[in-house]
Write a protein that holds these residues in place. Sequence first.
Motif, PDB file in Angstrom:
ATOM      1  N   PHE A 256     -27.378  -3.711 -29.259  1.00  0.00           N
ATOM      2  CA  PHE A 256     -28.069  -4.119 -28.026  1.00  0.00           C
ATOM      3  C   PHE A 256     -28.961  -3.003 -27.491  1.00  0.00           C
ATOM      4  O   PHE A 256     -28.706  -1.830 -27.736  1.00  0.00           O
ATOM      5  N   TYR A 257     -29.966  -3.403 -26.701  1.00  0.00           N
ATOM      6  CA  TYR A 257     -30.720  -2.408 -25.931  1.00  0.00           C
ATOM      7  C   TYR A 257     -29.904  -2.064 -24.691  1.00  0.00           C
ATOM      8  O   TYR A 257     -29.204  -2.929 -24.138  1.00  0.00           O
ATOM      9  N   ASP A 258     -30.033  -0.812 -24.264  1.00  0.00           N
ATOM     10  CA  ASP A 258     -29.315  -0.385 -23.055  1.00  0.00           C
ATOM     11  C   ASP A 258     -30.113  -0.897 -21.845  1.00  0.00           C
ATOM     12  O   ASP A 258     -31.263  -0.509 -21.641  1.00  0.00           O
ATOM     13  N   PHE A 259     -29.509  -1.770 -21.056  1.00  0.00           N
ATOM     14  CA  PHE A 259     -30.219  -2.375 -19.927  1.00  0.00           C
ATOM     15  C   PHE A 259     -29.880  -1.595 -18.649  1.00  0.00           C
ATOM     16  O   PHE A 259     -29.078  -2.022 -17.825  1.00  0.00           O
ATOM     17  N   THR A 260     -30.512  -0.423 -18.521  1.00  0.00           N
ATOM     18  CA  THR A 260     -30.237   0.421 -17.360  1.00  0.00           C
ATOM     19  C   THR A 260     -31.021  -0.100 -16.156  1.00  0.00           C
ATOM     20  O   THR A 260     -31.886  -0.972 -16.288  1.00  0.00           O
ATOM     21  N   LYS A 261     -30.743   0.495 -14.978  1.00  0.00           N
ATOM     22  CA  LYS A 261     -31.500   0.128 -13.767  1.00  0.00           C
ATOM     23  C   LYS A 261     -32.986   0.405 -13.987  1.00  0.00           C
ATOM     24  O   LYS A 261     -33.851  -0.368 -13.589  1.00  0.00           O
ATOM     25  N   GLU A 262     -33.250   1.551 -14.628  1.00  0.00           N
ATOM     26  CA  GLU A 262     -34.645   1.925 -14.882  1.00  0.00           C
ATOM     27  C   GLU A 262     -35.320   0.877 -15.777  1.00  0.00           C
ATOM     28  O   GLU A 262     -36.442   0.444 -15.525  1.00  0.00           O
ATOM     29  N   MET A 263     -34.587   0.464 -16.810  1.00  0.00           N
ATOM     30  CA  MET A 263     -35.133  -0.548 -17.724  1.00  0.00           C
ATOM     31  C   MET A 263     -35.464  -1.827 -16.950  1.00  0.00           C
ATOM     32  O   MET A 263     -36.539  -2.407 -17.102  1.00  0.00           O
ATOM     33  N   SER A 264     -34.557  -2.270 -16.091  1.00  0.00           N
ATOM     34  CA  SER A 264     -34.802  -3.525 -15.381  1.00  0.00           C
ATOM     35  C   SER A 264     -35.997  -3.366 -14.441  1.00  0.00           C
ATOM     36  O   SER A 264     -36.822  -4.269 -14.323  1.00  0.00           O
ATOM     37  N   ARG A 265     -36.132  -2.185 -13.813  1.00  0.00           N
ATOM     38  CA  ARG A 265     -37.292  -1.957 -12.923  1.00  0.00           C
ATOM     39  C   ARG A 265     -38.599  -2.043 -13.706  1.00  0.00           C
ATOM     40  O   ARG A 265     -39.558  -2.693 -13.303  1.00  0.00           O
ATOM     41  N   GLU A 266     -38.618  -1.411 -14.870  1.00  0.00           N
ATOM     42  CA  GLU A 266     -39.861  -1.398 -15.664  1.00  0.00           C
ATOM     43  C   GLU A 266     -40.190  -2.804 -16.193  1.00  0.00           C
ATOM     44  O   GLU A 266     -41.339  -3.207 -16.235  1.00  0.00           O
ATOM     45  N   LEU A 267     -39.147  -3.519 -16.587  1.00  0.00           N
ATOM     46  CA  LEU A 267     -39.383  -4.884 -17.096  1.00  0.00           C
ATOM     47  C   LEU A 267     -39.977  -5.768 -16.000  1.00  0.00           C
ATOM     48  O   LEU A 267     -40.927  -6.521 -16.220  1.00  0.00           O
ATOM     49  N   ILE A 268     -39.411  -5.643 -14.802  1.00  0.00           N
ATOM     50  CA  ILE A 268     -39.914  -6.473 -13.699  1.00  0.00           C
ATOM     51  C   ILE A 268     -41.376  -6.139 -13.409  1.00  0.00           C
ATOM     52  O   ILE A 268     -42.207  -7.026 -13.244  1.00  0.00           O
ATOM     53  N   LYS A 269     -41.698  -4.832 -13.420  1.00  0.00           N
ATOM     54  CA  LYS A 269     -43.103  -4.432 -13.166  1.00  0.00           C
ATOM     55  C   LYS A 269     -44.021  -5.098 -14.183  1.00  0.00           C
ATOM     56  O   LYS A 269     -45.057  -5.649 -13.853  1.00  0.00           O
ATOM     57  N   ILE A 270     -43.613  -5.042 -15.445  1.00  0.00           N
ATOM     58  CA  ILE A 270     -44.440  -5.621 -16.517  1.00  0.00           C
ATOM     59  C   ILE A 270     -44.593  -7.126 -16.297  1.00  0.00           C
ATOM     60  O   ILE A 270     -45.685  -7.684 -16.378  1.00  0.00           O
ATOM     61  N   TRP A 271     -43.479  -7.784 -15.991  1.00  0.00           N
ATOM     62  CA  TRP A 271     -43.530  -9.249 -15.903  1.00  0.00           C
ATOM     63  C   TRP A 271     -44.147  -9.784 -14.623  1.00  0.00           C
ATOM     64  O   TRP A 271     -44.449 -10.966 -14.521  1.00  0.00           O
ATOM     65  N   GLU A 272     -44.360  -8.869 -13.650  1.00  0.00           N
ATOM     66  CA  GLU A 272     -45.038  -9.332 -12.440  1.00  0.00           C
ATOM     67  C   GLU A 272     -46.552  -9.312 -12.619  1.00  0.00           C
ATOM     68  O   GLU A 272     -47.291  -9.788 -11.765  1.00  0.00           O
ATOM     69  N   ASP A 273     -47.016  -8.786 -13.731  1.00  0.00           N
ATOM     70  CA  ASP A 273     -48.453  -8.690 -13.965  1.00  0.00           C
ATOM     71  C   ASP A 273     -49.007 -10.017 -14.522  1.00  0.00           C
ATOM     72  O   ASP A 273     -48.479 -10.559 -15.493  1.00  0.00           O
ATOM     73  N   ASP A 274     -50.088 -10.503 -13.867  1.00  0.00           N
ATOM     74  CA  ASP A 274     -50.639 -11.814 -14.261  1.00  0.00           C
ATOM     75  C   ASP A 274     -51.144 -11.830 -15.706  1.00  0.00           C
ATOM     76  O   ASP A 274     -50.952 -12.801 -16.427  1.00  0.00           O
ATOM     77  N   ASP A 275     -51.806 -10.719 -16.112  1.00  0.00           N
ATOM     78  CA  ASP A 275     -52.350 -10.683 -17.489  1.00  0.00           C
ATOM     79  C   ASP A 275     -51.232 -10.855 -18.508  1.00  0.00           C
ATOM     80  O   ASP A 275     -51.359 -11.566 -19.498  1.00  0.00           O
ATOM     81  N   ILE A 276     -50.127 -10.150 -18.272  1.00  0.00           N
ATOM     82  CA  ILE A 276     -49.004 -10.222 -19.218  1.00  0.00           C
ATOM     83  C   ILE A 276     -48.453 -11.641 -19.252  1.00  0.00           C
ATOM     84  O   ILE A 276     -48.207 -12.205 -20.317  1.00  0.00           O
ATOM     85  N   ARG A 277     -48.296 -12.215 -18.090  1.00  0.00           N
ATOM     86  CA  ARG A 277     -47.728 -13.571 -18.041  1.00  0.00           C
ATOM     87  C   ARG A 277     -48.613 -14.579 -18.757  1.00  0.00           C
ATOM     88  O   ARG A 277     -48.150 -15.623 -19.195  1.00  0.00           O
ATOM     89  N   GLU A 278     -49.911 -14.257 -18.835  1.00  0.00           N
ATOM     90  CA  GLU A 278     -50.811 -15.203 -19.514  1.00  0.00           C
ATOM     91  C   GLU A 278     -50.860 -15.023 -21.031  1.00  0.00           C
ATOM     92  O   GLU A 278     -51.530 -15.769 -21.732  1.00  0.00           O
ATOM     93  N   THR A 279     -50.137 -14.045 -21.551  1.00  0.00           N
ATOM     94  CA  THR A 279     -50.131 -13.832 -23.014  1.00  0.00           C
ATOM     95  C   THR A 279     -49.652 -15.110 -23.696  1.00  0.00           C
ATOM     96  O   THR A 279     -48.725 -15.761 -23.214  1.00  0.00           O
TER      97      THR A 279
END
Length: 377
Positions: free
Chosen positions: A129-152
Amino acid sequence: RRTSERVRAEPSFRLSMGICFSDENREARRVRNPEMDTTTRNIYRLLVLGVSNSGKSTLCRHLTYLFGEGPGRAELQLYKRIIRSNVVELTRQILKLRIKPDGKTIDVKPELVKSAEYIMSSEVESNGFYDFTKEMSRELIKIWEDDDIRETKMDNIGDNATYFLSRINVLALSGYSPSPADVLHSRVRSVGFGRHIFRVGNNIFEMTDVGGDSSDRRKWSRGYSMATSVLYVMSLTSYSETGSGLVRENPQKSEEESLPVTVMEQSISLFKDICEESKLRNASIILFLNKRDIFKERIKQIPIRKCRAFAGYDGPEDDYKSCIEYMKKTILSRIGVERNLYVYVTCAVDERNVRRIFESVSDTVRTKALEVVGTLS
Ligand SMILES: Nc1nc2c(ncn2[C@@H]2O[C@H](COP(=O)(O)OP(=O)(O)OP(=O)(O)O)[C@@H](O)[C@H]2O)c(=O)[nH]1
Ligand SMILES: [Mg+2]
């Protein structure tokens, strides 16, 4: 990006995958349960076959949810890790699509560069598994809040991408516990055999789920002699998938030459072998044409003619019913022996569909098993 890379990053389990829902102790407890033993005489053994990623485990998990015991606390903890790991992997796949021609930099907004680099530098740990740390979850949320990424375009990323990415905020909560739908959308490769047992009325169904990778297929025959019935799962969307991605045009070659071998063709050929297998001559064979929900959307982008097996289709390209009818007819015409085959078009993550189809399937399994007993006696 090669599918094999993606597959390697998916967690996989030997036998324990089946155990996730009905571990052997629980299974044994239930089968030893006196009430079950005295009132139940009918045990039907269903062997679930099909190539990798067709939806075998999803179907087994769903039936266990509907008719058996849902996952226990420890199993839900395991699913939590699987799901979070799936999300990290899906995000990595999407970021990989954005790597610039220099092979190093990722095409994201400047404020997301650090987040993207953090996620791309993460690695699967020795536990798979990947280690799902607090930092990881923060970075993932930042990425997924971006409209360009969501439109991939996520067609080739994984069938669960759109589902999980819309739930990233929930998955990241510290008290998160997977819902049944989350569990059904999770992706974990099965290795070896997994067993799921549940009871409907006076009948016990024992489902054996197998790994669909080529290395696992060699072991399938171990389950043949016990099988009352084979449920063969074929993903409808596999008409557009090759081992390394979606079917693409090759302008250098003529149309016929440019058609690559698809996963669907491999699956049809395996299905033919199963139907012609002498050890399975007394078992009923039921074909599940699965992932109909994704298929409905996929045919709007890629016509079924792009799969060599269906190159002769000349009906309307995005007419779901007409495509399905043609595919069904073509698949059945490949079988070289006389057999009664039963075909269902399914969506393994849809409760109503799974419940309705299983009612019909269980009737077929029981009727056919009685016929076999009649013939043998
Ligand atoms: N949308 C949708 N997703 C599905 C359906 N069936 C399965 N999936 C998803 O497809 C992925 C693969 O399903 P699995 O059940 O793990 O496939 P499998 O055949 O067991 O694969 P192996 O264990 O590798 O042999 C999972 O993420 C499931 O959630 C379906 O009908 N619709
Ligand atoms: Mg599986």
